[in-house]
Design a protein around this motif. Sequence first.
Motif, short mmCIF file in Angstrom:
data_model
loop_
_atom_site.label_atom_id
_atom_site.label_comp_id
_atom_site.label_asym_id
_atom_site.label_seq_id
_atom_site.Cartn_x
_atom_site.Cartn_y
_atom_site.Cartn_z
N VAL A 28 0.99 -1.11 -0.11
CA VAL A 28 -0.03 -0.07 0.04
C VAL A 28 0.98 1.19 0.02
CG1 VAL A 28 -1.68 1.15 1.26
CG2 VAL A 28 -1.91 -1.24 1.09
N VAL A 29 0.66 2.11 -0.97
CA VAL A 29 1.29 3.46 -1.14
C VAL A 29 0.35 4.40 -0.54
CG1 VAL A 29 2.64 5.11 -2.37
CG2 VAL A 29 3.00 2.67 -2.67
N LEU A 30 0.41 4.99 0.30
CA LEU A 30 -0.60 5.99 0.99
C LEU A 30 -0.36 7.45 0.27
CD1 LEU A 30 -0.68 4.85 4.68
CD2 LEU A 30 -2.47 4.64 3.11
N SER B 58 -2.11 9.71 -3.16
CA SER B 58 -3.33 10.16 -4.18
C SER B 58 -2.70 10.49 -5.43
CB SER B 58 -4.34 10.93 -3.68
OG SER B 58 -4.91 10.46 -2.55
N ASP B 59 -1.60 11.17 -5.47
CA ASP B 59 -1.03 11.76 -6.75
C ASP B 59 -0.73 10.32 -7.75
OD1 ASP B 59 1.53 12.52 -8.57
OD2 ASP B 59 0.09 14.39 -8.27
N PRO B 60 -1.10 10.27 -8.83
CA PRO B 60 -0.64 9.12 -9.55
C PRO B 60 1.09 8.86 -9.69
CG PRO B 60 -2.43 9.99 -10.26
CD PRO B 60 -2.21 11.18 -9.46
N MET B 61 1.62 10.11 -10.27
CA MET B 61 2.86 10.08 -10.55
C MET B 61 3.58 9.82 -9.09
SD MET B 61 5.28 13.24 -12.47
CE MET B 61 4.05 13.16 -13.78
N LEU B 62 3.40 10.59 -8.27
CA LEU B 62 4.24 10.16 -7.13
C LEU B 62 3.94 8.80 -6.41
CD1 LEU B 62 3.43 13.63 -5.00
CD2 LEU B 62 5.66 12.74 -6.24
N ALA B 63 2.68 8.19 -6.56
CA ALA B 63 2.35 6.86 -6.03
C ALA B 63 3.11 5.89 -6.71
CB ALA B 63 0.82 6.88 -6.10
N ARG B 64 3.13 6.05 -8.00
CA ARG B 64 3.71 5.26 -8.85
C ARG B 64 5.12 5.29 -8.88
NH1 ARG B 64 -0.51 6.30 -13.61
NH2 ARG B 64 -1.99 4.53 -13.33
N ASP C 236 -0.12 -0.96 -10.70
CA ASP C 236 -1.43 -0.77 -10.21
C ASP C 236 -2.03 -2.14 -9.70
OD1 ASP C 236 -0.90 1.82 -10.99
OD2 ASP C 236 -2.53 1.79 -12.56
N ALA C 237 -1.50 -3.20 -10.24
CA ALA C 237 -1.90 -4.47 -9.69
C ALA C 237 -1.57 -4.91 -8.62
CB ALA C 237 -1.44 -5.59 -10.79
N VAL C 238 -0.23 -4.57 -8.19
CA VAL C 238 0.56 -5.13 -7.08
C VAL C 238 0.56 -4.11 -5.88
CG1 VAL C 238 1.74 -7.04 -8.32
CG2 VAL C 238 2.93 -5.06 -7.96
N PHE C 239 0.22 -3.04 -6.18
CA PHE C 239 0.13 -1.91 -5.09
C PHE C 239 -1.16 -1.27 -5.14
CE2 PHE C 239 4.53 -2.00 -6.10
CZ PHE C 239 5.30 -1.65 -4.98
N ALA C 240 -1.70 -0.91 -3.85
CA ALA C 240 -3.01 -0.13 -3.75
C ALA C 240 -2.39 1.27 -3.46
CB ALA C 240 -3.55 -0.37 -2.38
N TRP C 241 -3.12 2.17 -4.19
CA TRP C 241 -2.76 3.63 -3.94
C TRP C 241 -3.77 4.27 -4.04
CZ3 TRP C 241 -3.37 6.91 -8.04
CH2 TRP C 241 -3.20 6.40 -9.47
N GLY C 242 -4.09 5.63 -3.94
CA GLY C 242 -5.22 6.51 -4.10
C GLY C 242 -5.96 6.91 -2.78
N ASP C 243 -7.31 7.36 -2.78
CA ASP C 243 -7.86 7.92 -1.67
C ASP C 243 -8.15 6.67 -0.87
OD1 ASP C 243 -10.06 6.74 -2.87
OD2 ASP C 243 -10.72 8.66 -3.65
N ASP C 244 -8.98 7.07 0.25
CA ASP C 244 -9.13 5.90 1.19
C ASP C 244 -10.04 4.89 0.84
OD1 ASP C 244 -7.55 7.10 3.05
OD2 ASP C 244 -8.80 7.94 4.45
N VAL D 273 -5.10 -10.49 5.06
CA VAL D 273 -4.25 -9.78 4.12
C VAL D 273 -3.24 -9.34 4.91
CG1 VAL D 273 -4.17 -8.15 2.16
CG2 VAL D 273 -6.46 -9.44 2.52
N ALA D 274 -1.93 -9.41 4.64
CA ALA D 274 -0.84 -8.94 5.12
C ALA D 274 -0.45 -7.67 4.26
CB ALA D 274 0.38 -10.00 5.35
N LEU D 275 -0.68 -6.61 5.24
CA LEU D 275 -0.42 -5.11 4.47
C LEU D 275 0.87 -4.58 4.82
CD1 LEU D 275 -3.90 -4.13 5.22
CD2 LEU D 275 -3.20 -4.77 3.09
N GLN D 276 1.47 -4.06 3.50
CA GLN D 276 2.81 -3.76 3.74
C GLN D 276 2.83 -2.15 3.46
OE1 GLN D 276 7.46 -3.89 2.10
NE2 GLN D 276 6.10 -5.30 1.38
N VAL D 277 2.95 -1.17 4.08
CA VAL D 277 3.04 0.03 3.91
C VAL D 277 4.36 0.51 3.18
CG1 VAL D 277 2.97 2.57 4.81
CG2 VAL D 277 1.22 0.85 5.47
N VAL D 278 4.36 1.02 1.84
CA VAL D 278 5.61 1.41 1.28
C VAL D 278 5.49 2.99 1.01
CG1 VAL D 278 7.05 1.22 -0.87
CG2 VAL D 278 5.56 -0.67 -0.12
#
Length: 291
Positions: free
Chosen positions: A189-191, A193-199, A239-247, A265-270
């Motif tokens: 999980v990347v917390l 919302s900006d697509p460029m920064l998250a990716r 986008d398949a192996v990371f969650a990013w975006g709003d809550d 689900v074992a969640l890893q904050v990246v």
Amino acid sequence: MNDTTASLKESVGRYGIWSAQLRAENPEGGRERAEAAAELEELGFGAVWLGGSSAARHAAPLIEATSRIVVGTSIQSIWDHEAPAAAASFAELEVAHPGRFVLGLGVSHGPMVERYNRPYSTMVAYLDDLDRAGVPAGRRVLAALGPKMLELSRDRAAGAIPYLVTPEHTAQARETLGDGPLLAPEFKVVLESDPMLARATARAYLARYLEFPNYTRNFLRLGFTDDDLAGGGSDRLIDAVFAWGDDDTIRRRITAFREAGADHVALQVVEEGPVGTLPREGWRRLAAVLA
């Protein structure tokens, strides 16, 4: 499903935290790691999964600092830890804290292990040794990706803890495992919302994993292409192996694993930042997202 596996499912709950940072051994960080584990328990997470080639000795301080949360290795490399020693460490921790430790095992990766050879057969022999030493099958799980290792996690362990996977993989794994065994995929999980920064954050983290054939073969089995694996990963792969975006988006992406058949689900904050920093604010936000 035997009673031990059922108890494990109940103990770990729906969500846990995957962290390489909590596995660290630097003495000066021990107090913060213990405090962080206690906070994760208070936040409602059912398990902590220790990244890297972790072992019982890494789990012990976190178990001692908490009262309920389960701590598992994700993974303990069978090349780094001989089975008799792993069994002895398991037994010692089980006596001190019954039911609190899960032995997560894996075969690691060829580029990381000089004597890497016949990983499946070596895992079978390792499980044979654990059986002889009295480590219950219901208290060990396998980092399984491909069909043969998933079948082994069904037949010789409590279930599977696949790393770097998608809901599609989870659905396939559930079909292989059947209803009884634990299925606890890791999800990043990347917390942001900006697509460029998250990716960009995700891609920088993913690049090293794309050097390992076990992962790239699994992605190809899932329908990704060589182009998706180039340059740190395509947007499609990221986008398949990371969650990013709003809550709401992040919650929906996590829920997709549960809907695909995951018990946990074992969640890893990246996130960006110094290596080894505990993402405690991210864990708090993630707990709020899941509440």
